[in-house]
Design a protein around this motif. Sequence first.
Motif, PDB file in Angstrom:
ATOM      1  N   THR A 138       3.488   6.347  -5.111  1.00 59.18           N
ATOM      2  CA  THR A 138       3.283   6.624  -6.535  1.00 59.18           C
ATOM      3  C   THR A 138       2.356   7.820  -6.704  1.00 59.18           C
ATOM      4  O   THR A 138       2.591   8.686  -7.554  1.00 59.18           O
ATOM      5  CB  THR A 138       2.726   5.379  -7.256  1.00 59.18           C
ATOM      6  OG1 THR A 138       3.655   4.311  -7.098  1.00 59.18           O
ATOM      7  CG2 THR A 138       2.487   5.649  -8.732  1.00 59.18           C
ATOM      8  N   ARG A 139       1.320   7.897  -5.873  1.00 63.39           N
ATOM      9  CA  ARG A 139       0.436   9.070  -5.941  1.00 63.39           C
ATOM     10  C   ARG A 139       1.194  10.331  -5.536  1.00 63.39           C
ATOM     11  O   ARG A 139       1.016  11.386  -6.153  1.00 63.39           O
ATOM     12  CB  ARG A 139      -0.797   8.886  -5.062  1.00 63.39           C
ATOM     13  CG  ARG A 139      -1.610  10.181  -5.037  1.00 63.39           C
ATOM     14  CD  ARG A 139      -3.050  10.019  -4.878  1.00 63.39           C
ATOM     15  NE  ARG A 139      -3.707  11.321  -4.771  1.00 63.39           N
ATOM     16  CZ  ARG A 139      -4.889  11.502  -4.255  1.00 63.39           C
ATOM     17  NH1 ARG A 139      -5.584  10.460  -3.811  1.00 63.39           N
ATOM     18  NH2 ARG A 139      -5.420  12.690  -4.190  1.00 63.39           N
ATOM     19  N   GLN A 188      -3.826   0.592  -6.722  1.00 59.76           N
ATOM     20  CA  GLN A 188      -3.089   1.692  -7.360  1.00 59.76           C
ATOM     21  C   GLN A 188      -4.005   2.510  -8.254  1.00 59.76           C
ATOM     22  O   GLN A 188      -3.975   3.735  -8.232  1.00 59.76           O
ATOM     23  CB  GLN A 188      -1.911   1.145  -8.168  1.00 59.76           C
ATOM     24  CG  GLN A 188      -1.027   2.214  -8.773  1.00 59.76           C
ATOM     25  CD  GLN A 188      -0.259   2.957  -7.710  1.00 59.76           C
ATOM     26  OE1 GLN A 188       0.783   2.508  -7.275  1.00 59.76           O
ATOM     27  NE2 GLN A 188      -0.754   4.102  -7.292  1.00 59.76           N
ATOM     28  N   GLU A 247       0.831  -1.204   0.000  1.00 59.72           N
ATOM     29  CA  GLU A 247       0.000   0.000   0.000  1.00 59.72           C
ATOM     30  C   GLU A 247       0.864   1.252   0.000  1.00 59.72           C
ATOM     31  O   GLU A 247       0.541   2.233  -0.675  1.00 59.72           O
ATOM     32  CB  GLU A 247      -0.944  -0.003   1.205  1.00 59.72           C
ATOM     33  CG  GLU A 247      -2.073  -1.003   1.067  1.00 59.72           C
ATOM     34  CD  GLU A 247      -2.992  -1.019   2.267  1.00 59.72           C
ATOM     35  OE1 GLU A 247      -2.769  -0.260   3.235  1.00 59.72           O
ATOM     36  OE2 GLU A 247      -3.958  -1.792   2.246  1.00 59.72           O
ATOM     37  N   ALA A 280       2.427   0.371 -15.655  1.00 63.74           N
ATOM     38  CA  ALA A 280       3.220  -0.202 -14.573  1.00 63.74           C
ATOM     39  C   ALA A 280       3.945  -1.454 -15.038  1.00 63.74           C
ATOM     40  O   ALA A 280       3.432  -2.204 -15.867  1.00 63.74           O
ATOM     41  CB  ALA A 280       2.299  -0.535 -13.399  1.00 63.74           C
ATOM     42  N   LEU A 330      -4.844   6.459  -7.430  1.00 64.24           N
ATOM     43  CA  LEU A 330      -4.499   7.467  -8.443  1.00 64.24           C
ATOM     44  C   LEU A 330      -5.721   8.037  -9.152  1.00 64.24           C
ATOM     45  O   LEU A 330      -5.651   9.100  -9.746  1.00 64.24           O
ATOM     46  CB  LEU A 330      -3.566   6.862  -9.491  1.00 64.24           C
ATOM     47  CG  LEU A 330      -2.132   6.597  -9.078  1.00 64.24           C
ATOM     48  CD1 LEU A 330      -1.402   5.853 -10.187  1.00 64.24           C
ATOM     49  CD2 LEU A 330      -1.409   7.889  -8.731  1.00 64.24           C
ATOM     50  N   VAL A 343      -4.665   1.773 -14.579  1.00 62.59           N
ATOM     51  CA  VAL A 343      -3.311   1.218 -14.477  1.00 62.59           C
ATOM     52  C   VAL A 343      -3.208   0.120 -15.524  1.00 62.59           C
ATOM     53  O   VAL A 343      -4.057  -0.770 -15.594  1.00 62.59           O
ATOM     54  CB  VAL A 343      -3.031   0.670 -13.062  1.00 62.59           C
ATOM     55  CG1 VAL A 343      -1.706  -0.078 -13.023  1.00 62.59           C
ATOM     56  CG2 VAL A 343      -3.040   1.803 -12.039  1.00 62.59           C
ATOM     57  N   ASN A 348       3.685   1.644  -1.412  1.00 64.79           N
ATOM     58  CA  ASN A 348       4.139   1.866  -2.792  1.00 64.79           C
ATOM     59  C   ASN A 348       3.074   2.596  -3.599  1.00 64.79           C
ATOM     60  O   ASN A 348       3.377   3.499  -4.383  1.00 64.79           O
ATOM     61  CB  ASN A 348       4.493   0.542  -3.470  1.00 64.79           C
ATOM     62  CG  ASN A 348       5.882   0.088  -3.124  1.00 64.79           C
ATOM     63  OD1 ASN A 348       6.832   0.829  -3.280  1.00 64.79           O
ATOM     64  ND2 ASN A 348       5.996  -1.122  -2.627  1.00 64.79           N
ATOM     65  N   ALA A 349       1.827   2.217  -3.419  1.00 68.58           N
ATOM     66  CA  ALA A 349       0.737   2.867  -4.152  1.00 68.58           C
ATOM     67  C   ALA A 349       0.608   4.335  -3.736  1.00 68.58           C
ATOM     68  O   ALA A 349       0.447   5.218  -4.584  1.00 68.58           O
ATOM     69  CB  ALA A 349      -0.574   2.125  -3.916  1.00 68.58           C
ATOM     70  N   TYR A 350       0.682   4.588  -2.438  1.00 72.76           N
ATOM     71  CA  TYR A 350       0.588   5.971  -1.967  1.00 72.76           C
ATOM     72  C   TYR A 350       1.788   6.801  -2.430  1.00 72.76           C
ATOM     73  O   TYR A 350       1.643   7.962  -2.812  1.00 72.76           O
ATOM     74  CB  TYR A 350       0.493   6.015  -0.440  1.00 72.76           C
ATOM     75  CG  TYR A 350      -0.834   5.569   0.099  1.00 72.76           C
ATOM     76  CD1 TYR A 350      -2.016   6.207  -0.251  1.00 72.76           C
ATOM     77  CD2 TYR A 350      -0.914   4.497   0.990  1.00 72.76           C
ATOM     78  CE1 TYR A 350      -3.238   5.796   0.253  1.00 72.76           C
ATOM     79  CE2 TYR A 350      -2.132   4.085   1.509  1.00 72.76           C
ATOM     80  CZ  TYR A 350      -3.286   4.734   1.132  1.00 72.76           C
ATOM     81  OH  TYR A 350      -4.490   4.334   1.645  1.00 72.76           O
ATOM     82  N   LEU A 401      -3.000  -5.224  -5.620  1.00 73.48           N
ATOM     83  CA  LEU A 401      -2.206  -3.994  -5.580  1.00 73.48           C
ATOM     84  C   LEU A 401      -2.475  -3.111  -6.792  1.00 73.48           C
ATOM     85  O   LEU A 401      -2.612  -1.893  -6.664  1.00 73.48           O
ATOM     86  CB  LEU A 401      -0.712  -4.324  -5.496  1.00 73.48           C
ATOM     87  CG  LEU A 401       0.238  -3.126  -5.576  1.00 73.48           C
ATOM     88  CD1 LEU A 401      -0.010  -2.140  -4.440  1.00 73.48           C
ATOM     89  CD2 LEU A 401       1.681  -3.606  -5.594  1.00 73.48           C
ATOM     90  N   MET A 402      -2.567  -3.699  -7.971  1.00 80.63           N
ATOM     91  CA  MET A 402      -2.816  -2.910  -9.174  1.00 80.63           C
ATOM     92  C   MET A 402      -4.190  -2.232  -9.121  1.00 80.63           C
ATOM     93  O   MET A 402      -4.339  -1.085  -9.534  1.00 80.63           O
ATOM     94  CB  MET A 402      -2.690  -3.768 -10.430  1.00 80.63           C
ATOM     95  CG  MET A 402      -1.283  -4.290 -10.694  1.00 80.63           C
ATOM     96  SD  MET A 402      -0.046  -2.980 -10.953  1.00 80.63           S
ATOM     97  CE  MET A 402       0.673  -2.849  -9.319  1.00 80.63           C
TER      98      MET A 402
END
Length: 134
Positions: free
Chosen positions: A24-25, A58, A18, A44, A62, A66, A20-22, A54-55
């Motif tokens: 990326t934002r 993401q 999570e 990605a 965002l 994705v 990593n997703a944040y 996760l995708m």
Amino acid sequence: MGLTRYVNKGHIARAVLEANAYQTRDIAEAMKKDSGVTLSCLRADGGMVVNELLMQFQADILDVPVIRPCVTETTALGAAYVAGLAVGFWAGTDELRKNWSMDKTWQPAMAAEKREKLYQEWKKAVERTFDWVE
């Protein structure tokens, strides 16, 4: 998530994914601030793109689609492309673009209110780590 004796590897892995997703934002927000360009989709690649949950998260965080390519290890592919261009195996980058193909796309599905609440909580958690060590 607090760390207690009940926290296992799965909990920690989920938090790391999570994060990593944040992050990326965070990067997308910084790019928008600096350039004025809004992200319309995220292509990605890498090992984490096999994690469907996760995708989707993401895409939700965002609020853009994705896209996973058929070839997920594009760092290695890029090195091969550069070598091929250097020796004349490929005529140019237009030929390389034709080699790219999409495997799967995740569309954002999270409500805007939830997305923003989660993101604000992430930013608050990050702020709390400032000056952690004197």
